[in-house]
Design a protein around this motif. Structure first.
Motif, PDB file in Angstrom:
ATOM      1  N   THR A  70       2.654   0.493  -1.058  1.00 13.70           N
ATOM      2  CA  THR A  70       3.911   0.817  -1.723  1.00 13.70           C
ATOM      3  C   THR A  70       3.721   1.607  -3.006  1.00 13.70           C
ATOM      4  O   THR A  70       4.673   2.213  -3.492  1.00 13.70           O
ATOM      5  CB  THR A  70       4.754  -0.446  -2.008  1.00 13.70           C
ATOM      6  N   ILE A  71       2.509   1.658  -3.531  1.00 14.95           N
ATOM      7  CA  ILE A  71       2.268   2.469  -4.728  1.00 14.95           C
ATOM      8  C   ILE A  71       2.531   3.948  -4.439  1.00 14.95           C
ATOM      9  O   ILE A  71       2.806   4.719  -5.342  1.00 14.95           O
ATOM     10  CB  ILE A  71       0.844   2.263  -5.298  1.00 14.95           C
ATOM     11  N   GLU A 118       5.951   4.611  -5.947  1.00 14.58           N
ATOM     12  CA  GLU A 118       6.070   3.766  -7.136  1.00 14.58           C
ATOM     13  C   GLU A 118       7.364   3.979  -7.911  1.00 14.58           C
ATOM     14  O   GLU A 118       7.772   3.120  -8.683  1.00 14.58           O
ATOM     15  CB  GLU A 118       4.868   3.949  -8.062  1.00 14.58           C
ATOM     16  N   TRP A 124       2.299  -3.061  -4.011  1.00 16.09           N
ATOM     17  CA  TRP A 124       1.667  -2.669  -5.267  1.00 16.09           C
ATOM     18  C   TRP A 124       1.817  -3.781  -6.293  1.00 16.09           C
ATOM     19  O   TRP A 124       2.909  -4.253  -6.585  1.00 16.09           O
ATOM     20  CB  TRP A 124       2.313  -1.384  -5.757  1.00 16.09           C
ATOM     21  N   ASP A 180       4.321  -2.599 -10.811  1.00 11.94           N
ATOM     22  CA  ASP A 180       5.762  -2.790 -10.951  1.00 11.94           C
ATOM     23  C   ASP A 180       6.419  -3.467  -9.756  1.00 11.94           C
ATOM     24  O   ASP A 180       7.458  -4.098  -9.908  1.00 11.94           O
ATOM     25  CB  ASP A 180       6.457  -1.454 -11.200  1.00 11.94           C
ATOM     26  N   HIS A 181       5.870  -3.344  -8.582  1.00 15.57           N
ATOM     27  CA  HIS A 181       6.545  -3.887  -7.404  1.00 15.57           C
ATOM     28  C   HIS A 181       6.548  -5.405  -7.330  1.00 15.57           C
ATOM     29  O   HIS A 181       7.409  -5.982  -6.678  1.00 15.57           O
ATOM     30  CB  HIS A 181       5.988  -3.278  -6.117  1.00 15.57           C
TER      31      HIS A 181
END
Length: 71
Positions: free
Chosen positions: A7-8, A11, A33, A36-37
């Protein structure tokens, strides 16, 4: 063959949006990630992400911390 995404690579999007996109593309699994995720790895947030992914037929296979040894 199974397809996975980290998922990065998206981002700038909320994790729920990334999961929805992955679902629409028939992605099999995601590495979530750890920045932040999952915002520090809060247990309830990690659980919610896992449930959301499973509801979309996506395996949340890894919650990546990107820990650097020696730091």
């Amino acid at each position: 063959m199974r397809l996975g995404v980290a998922t990065i690579s998206a981002e700038d999007l909320p994790v729920e949006s990334v999961l929805a996109l992955c679902s629409s593309l028939a992605v099999d699994g995601v590495e979530i990630w750890g920045g932040d995720h999952i915002g520090g790895g809060a247990r309830n947030l990690c659980h919610r992400i896992t449930v959301t992914a499973a509801a979309s037929d996506i395996d949340a296979t890894v919650f990546g911390s990107y820990l650097h040894f020696g730091s």
